[in-house]
Scaffold this active site. Structure first.
Site, PDB file in Angstrom:
ATOM      1  N   ASP A   1       0.866  -1.185   0.000  1.00 52.77           N
ATOM      2  CA  ASP A   1       0.000   0.000   0.000  1.00 52.77           C
ATOM      3  C   ASP A   1       0.896   1.226   0.000  1.00 52.77           C
ATOM      4  OD1 ASP A   1      -1.830   2.121   0.920  1.00 52.77           O
ATOM      5  OD2 ASP A   1      -3.226   0.480   1.332  1.00 52.77           O
TER       6      ASP A   1
ATOM      7  N   THR B   1     -16.149  -3.657  -8.530  1.00 51.89           N
ATOM      8  CA  THR B   1     -17.394  -3.067  -8.022  1.00 51.89           C
ATOM      9  C   THR B   1     -18.577  -3.371  -8.941  1.00 51.89           C
ATOM     10  OG1 THR B   1     -18.464  -0.902  -7.775  1.00 51.89           O
ATOM     11  CG2 THR B   1     -16.565  -0.952  -9.188  1.00 51.89           C
ATOM     12  N   ASP B   2     -19.777  -3.317  -8.376  1.00 52.32           N
ATOM     13  CA  ASP B   2     -20.976  -3.488  -9.212  1.00 52.32           C
ATOM     14  C   ASP B   2     -21.215  -2.257 -10.096  1.00 52.32           C
ATOM     15  OD1 ASP B   2     -21.793  -1.675  -7.261  1.00 52.32           O
ATOM     16  OD2 ASP B   2     -23.650  -2.715  -6.744  1.00 52.32           O
TER      17      ASP B   2
ATOM     18  N   TYR C   1     -14.691   6.937 -12.075  1.00 49.46           N
ATOM     19  CA  TYR C   1     -14.319   5.828 -11.179  1.00 49.46           C
ATOM     20  C   TYR C   1     -14.739   4.488 -11.784  1.00 49.46           C
ATOM     21  CZ  TYR C   1     -14.935   2.387  -7.436  1.00 49.46           C
ATOM     22  OH  TYR C   1     -14.929   1.219  -6.694  1.00 49.46           O
TER      23      TYR C   1
ATOM     24  N   ALA D   1     -15.637   3.737 -14.770  1.00 46.65           N
ATOM     25  CA  ALA D   1     -15.006   3.458 -16.070  1.00 46.65           C
ATOM     26  C   ALA D   1     -13.583   2.926 -15.862  1.00 46.65           C
ATOM     27  CB  ALA D   1     -14.984   4.717 -16.930  1.00 46.65           C
ATOM     28  N   SER D   2     -12.883   3.499 -14.865  1.00 47.53           N
ATOM     29  CA  SER D   2     -11.505   3.025 -14.621  1.00 47.53           C
ATOM     30  C   SER D   2     -11.521   1.611 -14.051  1.00 47.53           C
ATOM     31  CB  SER D   2     -10.741   3.991 -13.712  1.00 47.53           C
ATOM     32  OG  SER D   2     -11.272   3.970 -12.400  1.00 47.53           O
ATOM     33  N   LYS D   3     -12.512   1.297 -13.219  1.00 47.90           N
ATOM     34  CA  LYS D   3     -12.610  -0.066 -12.685  1.00 47.90           C
ATOM     35  C   LYS D   3     -13.003  -1.039 -13.811  1.00 47.90           C
ATOM     36  CE  LYS D   3     -12.194  -1.402  -8.977  1.00 47.90           C
ATOM     37  NZ  LYS D   3     -11.014  -1.842  -8.157  1.00 47.90           N
TER      38      LYS D   3
ATOM     39  N   VAL E   1     -27.872  15.124   1.317  1.00 43.36           N
ATOM     40  CA  VAL E   1     -28.421  14.014   0.531  1.00 43.36           C
ATOM     41  C   VAL E   1     -28.550  14.499  -0.915  1.00 43.36           C
ATOM     42  CG1 VAL E   1     -30.409  12.483   0.202  1.00 43.36           C
ATOM     43  CG2 VAL E   1     -29.691  13.094   2.509  1.00 43.36           C
TER      44      VAL E   1
ATOM     45  N   ASN F   1     -31.345   6.062  -0.776  1.00 39.46           N
ATOM     46  CA  ASN F   1     -30.430   6.845   0.065  1.00 39.46           C
ATOM     47  C   ASN F   1     -31.180   7.516   1.208  1.00 39.46           C
ATOM     48  OD1 ASN F   1     -28.293   6.104  -1.493  1.00 39.46           O
ATOM     49  ND2 ASN F   1     -28.080   8.061  -2.552  1.00 39.46           N
TER      50      ASN F   1
ATOM     51  N   ASP G   1     -27.655  17.345  -7.146  1.00 40.07           N
ATOM     52  CA  ASP G   1     -27.289  15.960  -7.442  1.00 40.07           C
ATOM     53  C   ASP G   1     -25.900  15.875  -8.064  1.00 40.07           C
ATOM     54  OD1 ASP G   1     -27.632  13.272  -7.433  1.00 40.07           O
ATOM     55  OD2 ASP G   1     -29.357  13.237  -8.805  1.00 40.07           O
TER      56      ASP G   1
ATOM     57  N   GLY H   1     -24.260  12.698 -13.524  1.00 40.86           N
ATOM     58  CA  GLY H   1     -24.203  11.298 -13.986  1.00 40.86           C
ATOM     59  C   GLY H   1     -24.591  10.291 -12.917  1.00 40.86           C
TER      60      GLY H   1
HETATM   61  P1  NAD Z   1     -10.115   2.800   0.057  1.00 36.45           P
HETATM   62  O1  NAD Z   1     -10.066   4.064  -0.757  1.00 36.45           O
HETATM   63  O2  NAD Z   1     -10.600   2.857   1.460  1.00 36.45           O
HETATM   64  O3  NAD Z   1      -8.640   2.162   0.109  1.00 36.45           O
HETATM   65  C1  NAD Z   1      -7.806   2.065  -1.004  1.00 36.45           C
HETATM   66  C2  NAD Z   1      -6.410   1.685  -0.526  1.00 36.45           C
HETATM   67  O4  NAD Z   1      -5.576   1.544  -1.697  1.00 36.45           O
HETATM   68  C3  NAD Z   1      -5.758   2.753   0.364  1.00 36.45           C
HETATM   69  O5  NAD Z   1      -5.153   2.140   1.484  1.00 36.45           O
HETATM   70  C4  NAD Z   1      -4.729   3.397  -0.553  1.00 36.45           C
HETATM   71  O6  NAD Z   1      -3.592   3.918   0.130  1.00 36.45           O
HETATM   72  C5  NAD Z   1      -4.356   2.244  -1.479  1.00 36.45           C
HETATM   73  N1  NAD Z   1      -3.842   2.714  -2.752  1.00 36.45           N
HETATM   74  C6  NAD Z   1      -4.418   3.622  -3.588  1.00 36.45           C
HETATM   75  N2  NAD Z   1      -3.642   3.834  -4.661  1.00 36.45           N
HETATM   76  C7  NAD Z   1      -2.562   3.016  -4.519  1.00 36.45           C
HETATM   77  C8  NAD Z   1      -1.406   2.770  -5.322  1.00 36.45           C
HETATM   78  N3  NAD Z   1      -1.201   3.410  -6.472  1.00 36.45           N
HETATM   79  N4  NAD Z   1      -0.496   1.865  -4.863  1.00 36.45           N
HETATM   80  C9  NAD Z   1      -0.675   1.219  -3.684  1.00 36.45           C
HETATM   81  N5  NAD Z   1      -1.739   1.434  -2.880  1.00 36.45           N
HETATM   82  C10 NAD Z   1      -2.679   2.313  -3.295  1.00 36.45           C
HETATM   83  O7  NAD Z   1     -10.931   1.780  -0.826  1.00 36.45           O
HETATM   84  P2  NAD Z   1     -11.958   0.635  -0.369  1.00 36.45           P
HETATM   85  O8  NAD Z   1     -13.282   1.242  -0.189  1.00 36.45           O
HETATM   86  O9  NAD Z   1     -11.337  -0.152   0.722  1.00 36.45           O
HETATM   87  O10 NAD Z   1     -12.011  -0.241  -1.715  1.00 36.45           O
HETATM   88  C11 NAD Z   1     -11.050  -1.263  -1.951  1.00 36.45           C
HETATM   89  C12 NAD Z   1     -11.342  -1.917  -3.275  1.00 36.45           C
HETATM   90  O11 NAD Z   1     -12.652  -2.463  -3.290  1.00 36.45           O
HETATM   91  C13 NAD Z   1     -11.263  -0.956  -4.471  1.00 36.45           C
HETATM   92  O12 NAD Z   1     -10.648  -1.635  -5.528  1.00 36.45           O
HETATM   93  C14 NAD Z   1     -12.725  -0.659  -4.784  1.00 36.45           C
HETATM   94  O13 NAD Z   1     -12.891  -0.364  -6.152  1.00 36.45           O
HETATM   95  C15 NAD Z   1     -13.387  -1.966  -4.396  1.00 36.45           C
HETATM   96  N6  NAD Z   1     -14.792  -1.848  -3.971  1.00 36.45           N
HETATM   97  C16 NAD Z   1     -15.146  -0.957  -2.999  1.00 36.45           C
HETATM   98  C17 NAD Z   1     -16.477  -0.887  -2.578  1.00 36.45           C
HETATM   99  C18 NAD Z   1     -16.909   0.048  -1.482  1.00 36.45           C
HETATM  100  O14 NAD Z   1     -18.113   0.142  -1.194  1.00 36.45           O
HETATM  101  N7  NAD Z   1     -16.009   0.730  -0.791  1.00 36.45           N
HETATM  102  C19 NAD Z   1     -17.438  -1.716  -3.176  1.00 36.45           C
HETATM  103  C20 NAD Z   1     -17.034  -2.614  -4.175  1.00 36.45           C
HETATM  104  C21 NAD Z   1     -15.705  -2.668  -4.559  1.00 36.45           C
END
Ligand code: NAD
Length: 362
Positions: free
Chosen positions: A41, A142-143, A168, A170-172, A224, A267, A297, A300
């Site tokens: 991390d 993510t969904d 976000y 789109a990148s995922k 909200v 929400n 809002d 998108g």
């Molecule tokens: P978060 O933002 O709380 O944590 C992300 C972590 O990744 C942080 O500790 C950050 O320091 C680390 N990080 C970011 N960029 C980095 C890099 N370049 N190199 C190394 N570490 C890096 O995120 P989260 O909510 O815990 O989500 C974790 C994963 O789960 C993500 O991939 C997210 O897309 C996915 N996800 C999240 C949710 C949600 O509701 N939070 C739902 C579905 C999926």
């Protein structure tokens, strides 16, 4: 294309993003189950070393402060630790931030995932025997990649076409495609999971549920978006951690598993549940609902997400265990009892411009 392999119960996981909200829940659970964890991390604003304080002295836990985009350092980490699995959670994760500054999302979520895939492929290519056979690259997604649903549409299935709306998502989505391509083209044993909204302890204050709780605790307006009619499916983070470790252990390479809480709420409905729980836990002279304030809002903004999680239930035997109301109640208790965790973040302006800084942190 892939075959199931027998895996030992106690293995070393290279976990990315393990200092964040979900990653730290996975790390804490995995260590308690006897796994070895190498947490990679780079500690962005979203990370918090307090999230992993309870495991940092464990012999099974190692921390590598490294950016997943740094191929050389990632290669050295693979060489040093020789992991059995990769579980990839590191990402930029906040939709509002992706609208304000998409660049870091492309860098970490797309380029970072590509670099991690390449280093995993190099490492896996040099393995042999059972270690090679049982290696997995588990990509946590993510969904939101599936896009938007109308109120009466059927829930997202693993085969639903991708239609992301925000930078976000789109990148995922791009990262999911890369992972599948590395599976198909290079036969890297990849597994994907796509999960609904998570909630629970240690979630960064800018996210929806902590914002509701902390604004209420400070008796400030609870923002909200729009009319609050957007619908999300909520899953407790401990259930997600359990699902991810189940997928890693039992999932079939090449497959995708949707993970959901079967807990759809508007929400505004969710805000009211939390306000009413807080009326009982932290009595105020007027109902917390009076603090609700409807704000412009998000551009998108998707109307509804809903996840059909029947595949993971039937094929891997996983189902959520935490009841919604009990989970929300436990989450409120955690934020009330752990003010030393969130106060410094709130002082640093963890709410950003969009929701207005908390005015007093005393
Ligand atoms: P978060 O933002 O709380 O944590 C992300 C972590 O990744 C942080 O500790 C950050 O320091 C680390 N990080 C970011 N960029 C980095 C890099 N370049 N190199 C190394 N570490 C890096 O995120 P989260 O909510 O815990 O989500 C974790 C994963 O789960 C993500 O991939 C997210 O897309 C996915 N996800 C999240 C949710 C949600 O509701 N939070 C739902 C579905 C999926």
């Amino acid at each position: 294309m892939f075959s199931m392999a027998i895996r030992s119960d106690f293995v070393k996981i290279l976990l990315t993003g393990g200092a964040g909200f979900i990653g730290s829940a996975v790390a804490r659970k995995a260590i308690s189950m006897g796994y070895d964890i190498v947490n990679v991390d780079c500690l962005t604003y979203a990370a918090n070393l307090k999230n992993i304080q309870s495991i940092e002295d464990s012999q099974n836990y190692k921390f590598e402060k490294t950016d997943i985009c740094n191929s050389e350092e990632i290669r050295a980490i693979f060489d040093r630790h020789q992991p059995d699995f990769v579980m990839h959670l590191a990402a930029e994760s906040h939709v509002d931030r992706s609208i304000e500054n998409p660049e870091t999302f492309i860098q970490t979520n797309v380029v970072g995932t590509y670099r991690l895939l390449e280093e995993s492929r190099l490492y896996w290519g040099k393995l042999s025997g059972n270690k090679k056979q049982s290696f997995r690259f588990h990509h946590v997604s993510t969904d939101e990649v599936y896009g938007d649903l109308e109120v009466n549409d059927p829930a997202f299935e693993e085969t639903t076409a991708y239609s992301p709306s925000s930078p976000y998502s789109a990148s995922k989505a791009a990262s999911d495609h890369l992972v599948r391509a590395w599976g198909r083209t290079f036969e890297l044993p990849v597994i994907l999971s796509n999960c609904s909204n998570n909630y629970g302890s240690h979630q960064f204050p800018e996210k929806f549920i902590p914002t509701i709780i902390l604004k209420a605790l400070h008796k400030e307006q609870i923002p909200v978006y729009g009319k609050g009619e957007n619908i999300r499916d909520w899953l407790h983070v401990d259930d997600h951690a359990d699902a991810l470790l189940t997928v890693l252990k039992k999932g079939v390479p090449g497959e995708t598993y949707n993970i959901g809480g079967n807990n759809e709420l508007t929400n505004i409905g969710l805000v009211k549940i939390i306000c009413r729980l807080m009326d009982i836990k932290v009595p105020n002279n007027e109902p917390y609902e009076n603090l609700i304030s409807y704000v412009t809002d998000r551009p998108g903004h998707d109307m509804r997400y809903a996840v059909n999680a029947s595949k993971i239930a039937t094929e891997l035997g996983w189902e959520p265990k935490v009841d919604g109301k009990a989970g929300f109640s436990k989450t409120i208790d955690w934020y009330v009892d752990n003010q030393e965790w969130w106060k410094p973040l709130v002082r640093q302006g963890a709410f950003g411009q969009r929701h207005g800084a908390i005015k007093s942190t005393s």
